[in-house]
Design a protein around this motif. Structure first.
Motif, PDB file in Angstrom:
ATOM      1  N   GLU A   1      32.309  43.463  56.805  1.00  0.00           N
ATOM      2  CA  GLU A   1      32.221  44.850  56.341  1.00  0.00           C
ATOM      3  C   GLU A   1      32.463  45.005  54.847  1.00  0.00           C
ATOM      4  OE1 GLU A   1      34.953  46.999  58.775  1.00  0.00           O
ATOM      5  OE2 GLU A   1      33.766  46.723  60.619  1.00  0.00           O
ATOM      6  N   SER A   2      32.933  43.966  54.192  1.00  0.00           N
ATOM      7  CA  SER A   2      33.200  44.048  52.748  1.00  0.00           C
ATOM      8  C   SER A   2      31.895  44.055  51.957  1.00  0.00           C
ATOM      9  CB  SER A   2      34.060  42.862  52.298  1.00  0.00           C
ATOM     10  OG  SER A   2      35.362  42.950  52.809  1.00  0.00           O
ATOM     11  N   PRO A   3      31.895  44.722  50.803  1.00  0.00           N
ATOM     12  CA  PRO A   3      30.667  44.768  49.994  1.00  0.00           C
ATOM     13  C   PRO A   3      30.430  43.464  49.235  1.00  0.00           C
ATOM     14  CG  PRO A   3      32.437  45.944  48.891  1.00  0.00           C
ATOM     15  CD  PRO A   3      32.986  45.547  50.234  1.00  0.00           C
ATOM     16  N   ALA A   4      29.172  43.217  48.911  1.00  0.00           N
ATOM     17  CA  ALA A   4      28.828  42.087  48.041  1.00  0.00           C
ATOM     18  C   ALA A   4      29.207  42.447  46.605  1.00  0.00           C
ATOM     19  CB  ALA A   4      27.344  41.787  48.141  1.00  0.00           C
ATOM     20  N   PRO A   5      29.443  41.473  45.748  1.00  0.00           N
ATOM     21  CA  PRO A   5      29.771  41.774  44.344  1.00  0.00           C
ATOM     22  C   PRO A   5      28.593  42.435  43.640  1.00  0.00           C
ATOM     23  CG  PRO A   5      30.260  39.475  44.881  1.00  0.00           C
ATOM     24  CD  PRO A   5      29.463  40.027  46.020  1.00  0.00           C
ATOM     25  N   ASP A   6      28.907  43.297  42.639  1.00  0.00           N
ATOM     26  CA  ASP A   6      27.855  43.854  41.792  1.00  0.00           C
ATOM     27  C   ASP A   6      27.229  42.726  40.969  1.00  0.00           C
ATOM     28  OD1 ASP A   6      28.317  46.433  42.651  1.00  0.00           O
ATOM     29  OD2 ASP A   6      29.839  46.792  41.095  1.00  0.00           O
ATOM     30  N   PRO A   7      25.967  42.866  40.587  1.00  0.00           N
ATOM     31  CA  PRO A   7      25.339  41.826  39.746  1.00  0.00           C
ATOM     32  C   PRO A   7      26.107  41.587  38.448  1.00  0.00           C
ATOM     33  CG  PRO A   7      23.682  43.293  40.643  1.00  0.00           C
ATOM     34  CD  PRO A   7      24.997  43.889  41.015  1.00  0.00           C
ATOM     35  N   GLU A   8      26.762  42.656  37.901  1.00  0.00           N
ATOM     36  CA  GLU A   8      27.526  42.490  36.656  1.00  0.00           C
ATOM     37  C   GLU A   8      28.696  41.530  36.836  1.00  0.00           C
ATOM     38  OE1 GLU A   8      26.784  45.436  37.987  1.00  0.00           O
ATOM     39  OE2 GLU A   8      25.124  45.978  36.636  1.00  0.00           O
ATOM     40  N   GLU A   9      29.104  41.352  38.077  1.00  0.00           N
ATOM     41  CA  GLU A   9      30.261  40.485  38.341  1.00  0.00           C
ATOM     42  C   GLU A   9      29.945  39.008  38.081  1.00  0.00           C
ATOM     43  OE1 GLU A   9      34.023  39.836  38.925  1.00  0.00           O
ATOM     44  OE2 GLU A   9      33.277  41.859  39.307  1.00  0.00           O
ATOM     45  N   LEU A  10      28.655  38.693  38.029  1.00  0.00           N
ATOM     46  CA  LEU A  10      28.237  37.297  37.959  1.00  0.00           C
ATOM     47  C   LEU A  10      28.808  36.566  36.742  1.00  0.00           C
ATOM     48  CD1 LEU A  10      26.468  35.188  39.385  1.00  0.00           C
ATOM     49  CD2 LEU A  10      24.582  35.875  37.900  1.00  0.00           C
ATOM     50  N   THR A  11      28.838  37.240  35.600  1.00  0.00           N
ATOM     51  CA  THR A  11      29.312  36.570  34.374  1.00  0.00           C
ATOM     52  C   THR A  11      30.746  36.957  34.017  1.00  0.00           C
ATOM     53  OG1 THR A  11      28.332  38.351  33.051  1.00  0.00           O
ATOM     54  CG2 THR A  11      26.994  36.377  33.398  1.00  0.00           C
ATOM     55  N   ARG A  12      31.346  37.857  34.795  1.00  0.00           N
ATOM     56  CA  ARG A  12      32.726  38.251  34.505  1.00  0.00           C
ATOM     57  C   ARG A  12      33.677  37.116  34.891  1.00  0.00           C
ATOM     58  NH1 ARG A  12      33.422  43.757  36.999  1.00  0.00           N
ATOM     59  NH2 ARG A  12      31.863  44.259  35.420  1.00  0.00           N
ATOM     60  N   ASP A  13      34.725  36.905  34.130  1.00  0.00           N
ATOM     61  CA  ASP A  13      35.737  35.862  34.356  1.00  0.00           C
ATOM     62  C   ASP A  13      35.246  34.462  33.983  1.00  0.00           C
ATOM     63  OD1 ASP A  13      37.446  37.807  35.470  1.00  0.00           O
ATOM     64  OD2 ASP A  13      36.522  37.531  37.429  1.00  0.00           O
ATOM     65  N   VAL A  14      34.007  34.358  33.496  1.00  0.00           N
ATOM     66  CA  VAL A  14      33.510  33.049  33.068  1.00  0.00           C
ATOM     67  C   VAL A  14      34.110  32.688  31.709  1.00  0.00           C
ATOM     68  CG1 VAL A  14      31.450  31.711  32.459  1.00  0.00           C
ATOM     69  CG2 VAL A  14      31.381  33.334  34.374  1.00  0.00           C
ATOM     70  N   TYR A  15      34.139  33.660  30.809  1.00  0.00           N
ATOM     71  CA  TYR A  15      34.747  33.475  29.491  1.00  0.00           C
ATOM     72  C   TYR A  15      35.863  34.499  29.319  1.00  0.00           C
ATOM     73  CZ  TYR A  15      30.396  30.952  28.673  1.00  0.00           C
ATOM     74  OH  TYR A  15      29.355  30.083  28.775  1.00  0.00           O
ATOM     75  N   THR A  16      36.767  34.228  28.438  1.00  0.00           N
ATOM     76  CA  THR A  16      37.834  35.178  28.147  1.00  0.00           C
ATOM     77  C   THR A  16      37.694  35.646  26.710  1.00  0.00           C
ATOM     78  OG1 THR A  16      40.221  35.532  28.244  1.00  0.00           O
ATOM     79  CG2 THR A  16      39.480  33.439  27.342  1.00  0.00           C
ATOM     80  N   ASP A  17      38.213  36.823  26.435  1.00  0.00           N
ATOM     81  CA  ASP A  17      38.155  37.331  25.072  1.00  0.00           C
ATOM     82  C   ASP A  17      39.061  36.488  24.174  1.00  0.00           C
ATOM     83  OD1 ASP A  17      36.430  39.370  25.763  1.00  0.00           O
ATOM     84  OD2 ASP A  17      38.069  40.718  26.299  1.00  0.00           O
ATOM     85  N   PRO A  18      38.619  36.160  22.965  1.00  0.00           N
ATOM     86  CA  PRO A  18      39.479  35.381  22.060  1.00  0.00           C
ATOM     87  C   PRO A  18      40.697  36.193  21.647  1.00  0.00           C
ATOM     88  CG  PRO A  18      37.545  36.194  20.902  1.00  0.00           C
ATOM     89  CD  PRO A  18      37.337  36.525  22.353  1.00  0.00           C
ATOM     90  N   PRO A  19      41.789  35.536  21.330  1.00  0.00           N
ATOM     91  CA  PRO A  19      42.991  36.262  20.900  1.00  0.00           C
ATOM     92  C   PRO A  19      42.745  36.983  19.579  1.00  0.00           C
ATOM     93  CG  PRO A  19      43.244  33.903  20.560  1.00  0.00           C
ATOM     94  CD  PRO A  19      41.990  34.095  21.340  1.00  0.00           C
TER      95      PRO A  19
END
Length: 344
Positions: free
Chosen positions: A321-339
């Protein structure tokens, strides 16, 4: 097939054995979870691939029971049960297998990449032996930062023949001389690296001895008996925490399922061999001890089984019953913002 060293189990008072009842429940739950995960895979519900842990439950349960809440651990791709034993909700693990956003890695990791950092679980890894350098570095960091936390690194027998085993283990030994590498290498020797037996993949079949080359103390134990594993784990964890030096334990065990979901016919081993090992099913061995101590009877065993079935059914319902991830989720958490202030 390697010979399992079996020693007569010492008698234990019922009060002591009663502490293992919760672990019996968890081992039953983990077995039911794996059985349902395989059914879901056959129905096309599981994205990616699937590796099951049936038959090896006493290893992860015994070691994780000996850890503190703030200790950490890494493992390979047979990782569902490790998460269950550490307290991760089964429904979040099942949702991860189903590729849903409610999964432990938001549906992006799948079966081989279960994570729960809040519980000290730094991941399952799909590349054989790829996590050993990471675990070794994490152990160094724990001591470098001045903590007394330790790291467990579960690895399979096949991983011991890769370069990613020998390089970090050598470094761990060097750092350990200064008390800077509190890690336990837990070798889950389930007899086969995919379809290749230990005897066909290495001349030195007593895998614990491979740590001798790096001056790391080691031992080999029966991985089917939860009490043996847990008692060893308690002693070794205490020692590694005190000394900050690495230690290795080879746990002789066996997987009842094939290597992976596509390994249906298993031509590399006989049905008789599998059946022989099932006589030493870790769940049945523990159940027998608890029955002999008067801590379990038929009704309780049935109730625990039904409770596990209900938990797994709820996990499947949640995943369905849980939803599939949004397409935008595909690249999220792959890189992190630089300090702030970072200049490349």
């Amino acid at each position: 097939m390697a010979t399992v060293k079996r020693e007569a189990a010492p008698a234990r008072p019922g009060e002591e054995l009663a502490t293992y009842l919760p672990w019996y429940r968890l081992m039953v739950l983990a077995r039911r979870f794996e059985e349902e995960a395989e059914r879901a895979f056959r129905r096309g519900k599981v994205g990616g691939y699937l590796h099951l842990y049936n038959g090896q439950e006493a290893v992860a349960a015994g070691w994780l029971a000996a850890l503190r809440a703030d200790d950490i651990f890494f493992t390979a791709y047979r990782d569902h049960a490790h998460a269950i034993f550490r307290g991760t909700e089964p429904r979040r693990i099942m949702a991860e297998l189903f590729g849903k956003v409610t999964g432990v890695a938001k549906g992006k990791g799948g079966s081989m990449h279960i994570f729960d950092v809040a519980r000290g679980f730094y991941g399952g890894y799909g590349i054989v032996g790829g996590h050993i350098p990471l675990a070794t570095g994490a152990a160094y960091a724990l001591r470098y930062l001045g903590t007394d936390r330790i790291c467990l690194c579960f690895l399979g027998d096949g991983a011991m023949h890769s370069g990613s085993f020998h390089e970090p283990v050598n470094m761990a030994a060097l750092w350990g001389r200064e008390g800077l590498c509190p890690i336990v290498y837990v070798v889950e020797n389930n007899q086969y690296a995919m379809g290749t037996s230990v005897e066909r993949s290495t001349v030195v079949t007593e895998l614990a001895r491979k740590f001798d080359a790096y001056g790391i103390p080691s031992e080999r134990i029966d991985g089917q008996d939860l009490l043996t594993v847990h008692e060893t784990a308690q002693r070794v964890v205490r020692q590694v925490r005190e000394r900050g030096a690495p230690y290795a334990v080879e746990c002789l065990t066996y997987r009842f399922a094939g290597h992976g979901a596509a390994d249906l016919f298993q031509p590399y081993r006989t049905r008789e061999e599998v059946e022989r090992w099932k006589q030493r099913d870790p769940i049945l061995l523990l159940e027998r001890r608890l029955r002999e101590a008067g801590l379990l009877d038929d009704a309780q065993v049935a109730a625990i089984g039904q409770e596990a079935e209900a938990q797994v059914a709820e996990a499947v319902r949640f995943a369905e019953e849980s939803p599939a991830p949004d397409p935008e989720e595909l690249t999220r958490d792959v890189y992190t913002d630089p300090p702030s202030g970072f200049v490349p």
